[in-house]
Design a protein around this motif. Structure first.
Motif, PDB file in Angstrom:
ATOM      1  N   CYS A  94       0.841  -1.202   0.000  1.00 48.23           N
ATOM      2  CA  CYS A  94       0.000   0.000   0.000  1.00 48.23           C
ATOM      3  C   CYS A  94       0.874   1.249   0.000  1.00 48.23           C
ATOM      4  CB  CYS A  94      -0.920  -0.005   1.229  1.00 48.23           C
ATOM      5  SG  CYS A  94      -2.676  -0.237   0.846  1.00 48.23           S
ATOM      6  N   ARG A  95       1.943   1.210   0.789  1.00 53.97           N
ATOM      7  CA  ARG A  95       2.852   2.359   0.850  1.00 53.97           C
ATOM      8  C   ARG A  95       3.572   2.554  -0.488  1.00 53.97           C
ATOM      9  NH1 ARG A  95       3.593   0.076   6.061  1.00 53.97           N
ATOM     10  NH2 ARG A  95       5.522  -1.001   5.434  1.00 53.97           N
ATOM     11  N   VAL A  96       3.978   1.454  -1.111  1.00 57.22           N
ATOM     12  CA  VAL A  96       4.613   1.551  -2.428  1.00 57.22           C
ATOM     13  C   VAL A  96       3.652   2.182  -3.432  1.00 57.22           C
ATOM     14  CG1 VAL A  96       5.432   0.203  -4.398  1.00 57.22           C
ATOM     15  CG2 VAL A  96       6.241  -0.344  -2.101  1.00 57.22           C
ATOM     16  N   ALA A  97       2.400   1.719  -3.428  1.00 55.92           N
ATOM     17  CA  ALA A  97       1.417   2.252  -4.368  1.00 55.92           C
ATOM     18  C   ALA A  97       1.242   3.754  -4.202  1.00 55.92           C
ATOM     19  CB  ALA A  97       0.079   1.540  -4.175  1.00 55.92           C
ATOM     20  N   ALA A  98       1.118   4.205  -2.969  1.00 56.36           N
ATOM     21  CA  ALA A  98       0.923   5.634  -2.718  1.00 56.36           C
ATOM     22  C   ALA A  98       2.137   6.444  -3.161  1.00 56.36           C
ATOM     23  CB  ALA A  98       0.637   5.867  -1.241  1.00 56.36           C
ATOM     24  N   LYS A  99       3.330   5.969  -2.815  1.00 59.19           N
ATOM     25  CA  LYS A  99       4.549   6.700  -3.177  1.00 59.19           C
ATOM     26  C   LYS A  99       4.779   6.729  -4.685  1.00 59.19           C
ATOM     27  CE  LYS A  99       6.990   5.771   1.170  1.00 59.19           C
ATOM     28  NZ  LYS A  99       8.122   5.050   1.817  1.00 59.19           N
ATOM     29  N   ALA A 100       4.326   5.683  -5.369  1.00 60.02           N
ATOM     30  CA  ALA A 100       4.518   5.602  -6.815  1.00 60.02           C
ATOM     31  C   ALA A 100       3.433   6.339  -7.593  1.00 60.02           C
ATOM     32  CB  ALA A 100       4.564   4.144  -7.257  1.00 60.02           C
ATOM     33  N   GLY A 101       2.422   6.871  -6.898  1.00 58.87           N
ATOM     34  CA  GLY A 101       1.384   7.643  -7.569  1.00 58.87           C
ATOM     35  C   GLY A 101       0.161   6.861  -7.991  1.00 58.87           C
ATOM     36  N   PHE A 102       0.001   5.631  -7.498  1.00 63.62           N
ATOM     37  CA  PHE A 102      -1.180   4.826  -7.821  1.00 63.62           C
ATOM     38  C   PHE A 102      -2.310   5.167  -6.852  1.00 63.62           C
ATOM     39  CE2 PHE A 102       1.978   2.591 -10.093  1.00 63.62           C
ATOM     40  CZ  PHE A 102       1.387   1.707 -10.973  1.00 63.62           C
ATOM     41  N   SER A 103      -3.472   5.465  -7.388  1.00 65.34           N
ATOM     42  CA  SER A 103      -4.622   5.809  -6.562  1.00 65.34           C
ATOM     43  C   SER A 103      -5.345   4.550  -6.093  1.00 65.34           C
ATOM     44  CB  SER A 103      -5.608   6.675  -7.346  1.00 65.34           C
ATOM     45  OG  SER A 103      -5.006   7.887  -7.734  1.00 65.34           O
ATOM     46  N   TYR A 104      -5.778   4.554  -4.843  1.00 67.15           N
ATOM     47  CA  TYR A 104      -6.566   3.444  -4.312  1.00 67.15           C
ATOM     48  C   TYR A 104      -7.970   3.503  -4.893  1.00 67.15           C
ATOM     49  CZ  TYR A 104      -9.373   0.728  -1.015  1.00 67.15           C
ATOM     50  OH  TYR A 104     -10.254  -0.151  -0.462  1.00 67.15           O
ATOM     51  N   GLU A 105      -8.449   2.375  -5.433  1.00 68.73           N
ATOM     52  CA  GLU A 105      -9.760   2.352  -6.065  1.00 68.73           C
ATOM     53  C   GLU A 105     -10.765   1.448  -5.363  1.00 68.73           C
ATOM     54  OE1 GLU A 105      -8.651   3.511 -10.668  1.00 68.73           O
ATOM     55  OE2 GLU A 105      -9.221   1.441 -10.230  1.00 68.73           O
ATOM     56  N   GLY A 106     -10.310   0.539  -4.530  1.00 68.23           N
ATOM     57  CA  GLY A 106     -11.266  -0.319  -3.846  1.00 68.23           C
ATOM     58  C   GLY A 106     -10.655  -1.632  -3.413  1.00 68.23           C
ATOM     59  N   THR A 107     -11.504  -2.477  -2.841  1.00 71.83           N
ATOM     60  CA  THR A 107     -11.085  -3.790  -2.354  1.00 71.83           C
ATOM     61  C   THR A 107     -11.805  -4.867  -3.149  1.00 71.83           C
ATOM     62  OG1 THR A 107     -10.704  -2.954  -0.118  1.00 71.83           O
ATOM     63  CG2 THR A 107     -11.003  -5.328  -0.362  1.00 71.83           C
ATOM     64  N   MET A 108     -11.029  -5.819  -3.638  1.00 74.95           N
ATOM     65  CA  MET A 108     -11.584  -6.956  -4.372  1.00 74.95           C
ATOM     66  C   MET A 108     -11.635  -8.151  -3.409  1.00 74.95           C
ATOM     67  SD  MET A 108      -9.577  -6.525  -8.017  1.00 74.95           S
ATOM     68  CE  MET A 108      -7.955  -6.730  -7.264  1.00 74.95           C
ATOM     69  N   ARG A 109     -12.816  -8.637  -3.158  1.00 75.33           N
ATOM     70  CA  ARG A 109     -12.989  -9.692  -2.159  1.00 75.33           C
ATOM     71  C   ARG A 109     -12.484 -11.037  -2.662  1.00 75.33           C
ATOM     72  NH1 ARG A 109     -18.813 -10.253  -0.619  1.00 75.33           N
ATOM     73  NH2 ARG A 109     -19.099  -9.987  -2.861  1.00 75.33           N
ATOM     74  N   SER A 110     -11.755 -11.736  -1.787  1.00 74.14           N
ATOM     75  CA  SER A 110     -11.296 -13.102  -2.051  1.00 74.14           C
ATOM     76  C   SER A 110     -10.739 -13.233  -3.469  1.00 74.14           C
ATOM     77  CB  SER A 110     -12.467 -14.078  -1.851  1.00 74.14           C
ATOM     78  OG  SER A 110     -12.018 -15.397  -1.723  1.00 74.14           O
ATOM     79  N   ALA A 111      -9.788 -12.363  -3.783  1.00 72.29           N
ATOM     80  CA  ALA A 111      -9.357 -12.224  -5.170  1.00 72.29           C
ATOM     81  C   ALA A 111      -8.098 -12.989  -5.525  1.00 72.29           C
ATOM     82  CB  ALA A 111      -9.140 -10.738  -5.490  1.00 72.29           C
ATOM     83  N   LEU A 112      -7.290 -13.398  -4.543  1.00 73.21           N
ATOM     84  CA  LEU A 112      -6.038 -14.065  -4.869  1.00 73.21           C
ATOM     85  C   LEU A 112      -5.752 -15.166  -3.856  1.00 73.21           C
ATOM     86  CD1 LEU A 112      -3.658 -14.037  -6.866  1.00 73.21           C
ATOM     87  CD2 LEU A 112      -2.434 -12.584  -5.247  1.00 73.21           C
ATOM     88  N   LEU A 113      -5.349 -16.319  -4.365  1.00 73.31           N
ATOM     89  CA  LEU A 113      -5.061 -17.456  -3.506  1.00 73.31           C
ATOM     90  C   LEU A 113      -3.587 -17.461  -3.117  1.00 73.31           C
ATOM     91  CD1 LEU A 113      -6.048 -20.053  -2.172  1.00 73.31           C
ATOM     92  CD2 LEU A 113      -5.492 -21.269  -4.307  1.00 73.31           C
ATOM     93  N   HIS A 114      -3.314 -17.297  -1.833  1.00 77.80           N
ATOM     94  CA  HIS A 114      -1.966 -17.420  -1.293  1.00 77.80           C
ATOM     95  C   HIS A 114      -1.837 -18.773  -0.608  1.00 77.80           C
ATOM     96  CE1 HIS A 114      -0.366 -13.359  -1.977  1.00 77.80           C
ATOM     97  NE2 HIS A 114      -1.595 -12.926  -1.778  1.00 77.80           N
ATOM     98  N   ALA A 115      -0.626 -19.049  -0.101  1.00 78.95           N
ATOM     99  CA  ALA A 115      -0.385 -20.351   0.535  1.00 78.95           C
ATOM    100  C   ALA A 115      -1.313 -20.591   1.718  1.00 78.95           C
ATOM    101  CB  ALA A 115       1.065 -20.445   0.974  1.00 78.95           C
ATOM    102  N   ASP A 116      -1.744 -19.506   2.386  1.00 76.64           N
ATOM    103  CA  ASP A 116      -2.606 -19.654   3.564  1.00 76.64           C
ATOM    104  C   ASP A 116      -4.083 -19.439   3.260  1.00 76.64           C
ATOM    105  OD1 ASP A 116      -2.407 -16.975   3.023  1.00 76.64           O
ATOM    106  OD2 ASP A 116      -2.075 -16.355   5.104  1.00 76.64           O
ATOM    107  N   GLY A 117      -4.439 -19.403   1.992  1.00 80.93           N
ATOM    108  CA  GLY A 117      -5.842 -19.264   1.629  1.00 80.93           C
ATOM    109  C   GLY A 117      -6.124 -18.038   0.772  1.00 80.93           C
ATOM    110  N   TRP A 118      -7.403 -17.784   0.573  1.00 80.28           N
ATOM    111  CA  TRP A 118      -7.828 -16.662  -0.279  1.00 80.28           C
ATOM    112  C   TRP A 118      -7.715 -15.341   0.476  1.00 80.28           C
ATOM    113  CZ3 TRP A 118      -8.691 -17.057  -5.351  1.00 80.28           C
ATOM    114  CH2 TRP A 118      -8.933 -18.327  -5.876  1.00 80.28           C
ATOM    115  N   HIS A 119      -7.189 -14.317  -0.219  1.00 75.15           N
ATOM    116  CA  HIS A 119      -7.030 -12.992   0.369  1.00 75.15           C
ATOM    117  C   HIS A 119      -7.856 -11.970  -0.389  1.00 75.15           C
ATOM    118  CE1 HIS A 119      -3.140 -13.287   2.899  1.00 75.15           C
ATOM    119  NE2 HIS A 119      -3.565 -14.527   2.663  1.00 75.15           N
ATOM    120  N   ASP A 120      -8.452 -11.035   0.371  1.00 77.60           N
ATOM    121  CA  ASP A 120      -8.978  -9.831  -0.260  1.00 77.60           C
ATOM    122  C   ASP A 120      -7.791  -9.019  -0.773  1.00 77.60           C
ATOM    123  OD1 ASP A 120     -11.411 -10.689   0.641  1.00 77.60           O
ATOM    124  OD2 ASP A 120     -11.675  -9.094   2.130  1.00 77.60           O
ATOM    125  N   GLU A 121      -8.017  -8.268  -1.859  1.00 70.21           N
ATOM    126  CA  GLU A 121      -6.937  -7.469  -2.432  1.00 70.21           C
ATOM    127  C   GLU A 121      -7.348  -6.010  -2.581  1.00 70.21           C
ATOM    128  OE1 GLU A 121      -3.729  -9.370  -5.145  1.00 70.21           O
ATOM    129  OE2 GLU A 121      -5.665  -9.541  -6.151  1.00 70.21           O
TER     130      GLU A 121
END
Length: 211
Positions: free
Chosen positions: A174-201
Motif C-alpha cells: 500500500c505504501r509503495v502504491a501511494a509513493k509511486a502515484g497509484f490511486s486506491y480504487e477499492g477492495t476486491m474480495r477473495s481475489a487471490l489465492l496465497h499459501a494460507d488461503g484466499w485474500h482480499d486485495e
C-alpha cells in the motif's frame, strides 16, 4: 423537376456497422517484439535491466526468502530452474505478454524484480509485479522503480491504464502504491489465492495523464 442527388436506392452502401464493444488496439501489435528491452536508469547508480543467466542464483535466493514467498508465486529450486524462468521472461517480451526487469545495484548485481504482467496491448492495460531482497528494502527503491516502469508503460509503450493489486494484509505494498502515484480504487474480495488461503486485495491504478 430534376435533382443531382441520388435516389434512395442509388445511395452506395457504407461499411458495415462496428460490432458493439469493438475498439481499435491502443498499442499496435509488434511494437514490443520489434524492439530490444531497454535499460531504465534509477537514482544512486541503480538501473532496471533485462534478466540474464548470470542472475540465476538471485532467483533461487529470492524463492527462499520468507517475505517474497509470502506474497509472490515464486518457486525456483535450482539454478537450472532459474535459467529456464529467465528464458521465459525473454520469450514473453517477444510475445508481448510481459515486460520484466531486474532491479540492479550500482555494481550490476540484481536484488529485485519489477515489471508488467498481463499486458493487453489492445485494451491498453497491464498489472505491475515486483519483489526485492532485503538489500533493496527501505529507502524508496521499489516506489522509484514502480514509477519508472509506469512512465515507460504509459509514455513509451503507450498503454492507458496500469494497476497494482496486493493482499490487504500487505501494508508495505500500500505504501509503495501511494509513493509511486497509484490511486486506491477499492477492495476486491477473495481475489487471490496465497499459501494460507484466499485474500482480499486492494486495487490501485494510474491512468494516462495522472503524472
Amino acid at each position: 423537376m430534376t435533382s443531382n442527388s441520388p435516389q434512395p436506392e442509388e445511395i452506395p452502401a457504407g461499411p458495415p456497422d462496428t460490432p458493439p464493444g469493438a475498439v481499435p488496439a491502443v498499442v499496435p501489435a509488434g511494437r514490443m517484439a520489434r524492439s530490444e528491452q531497454p535499460v531504465l536508469a534509477l537514482s544512486a547508480g541503480r538501473a532496471l535491466r533485462p534478466w540474464r543467466h548470470g542472475d540465476a542464483d538471485v532467483l533461487v535466493t529470492a524463492s527462499q526468502d520468507p517475505a517474497i514467498r509470502q506474497w509472490n508465486r515464486l518457486l525456483v529450486a535450482t539454478a537450472e530452474d532459474a535459467r529456464r524462468r529467465i528464458d521465459g521472461m525473454h520469450r514473453r517480451w517477444r510475445s508481448e505478454a510481459s515486460a520484466i526487469w531486474a532491479i540492479a545495484r550500482p555494481d550490476g548485481e540484481a536484488d529485485g524484480l519489477i515489471g508488467w504482467g498481463d499486458i493487453d496491448l489492445a485494451g491498453g492495460s497491464a498489472e505491475i509485479l515486483y519483489w526485492v531482497l532485503p538489500t533493496a528494502r527501505g529507502g524508496g527503491v521499489v516506489a522509484e522503480a514502480a514509477r519508472r516502469v509506469s512512465r515507460w508503460a504509459l509514455d513509451d509503450l503507450g498503454l492507458h491504464r496500469l494497476r497494482l493489486c496486493h493482499s490487504v494484509a500487505n501494508p508495505a505494498s500500500c505504501r509503495v502504491a501511494a509513493k509511486a502515484g497509484f490511486s486506491y480504487e477499492g477492495t476486491m474480495r477473495s481475489a487471490l489465492l496465497h499459501a494460507d488461503g484466499w485474500h482480499d486485495e486492494h486495487l490501485h491504478a494510474v491512468v494516462r495523464g495522472d503524472f
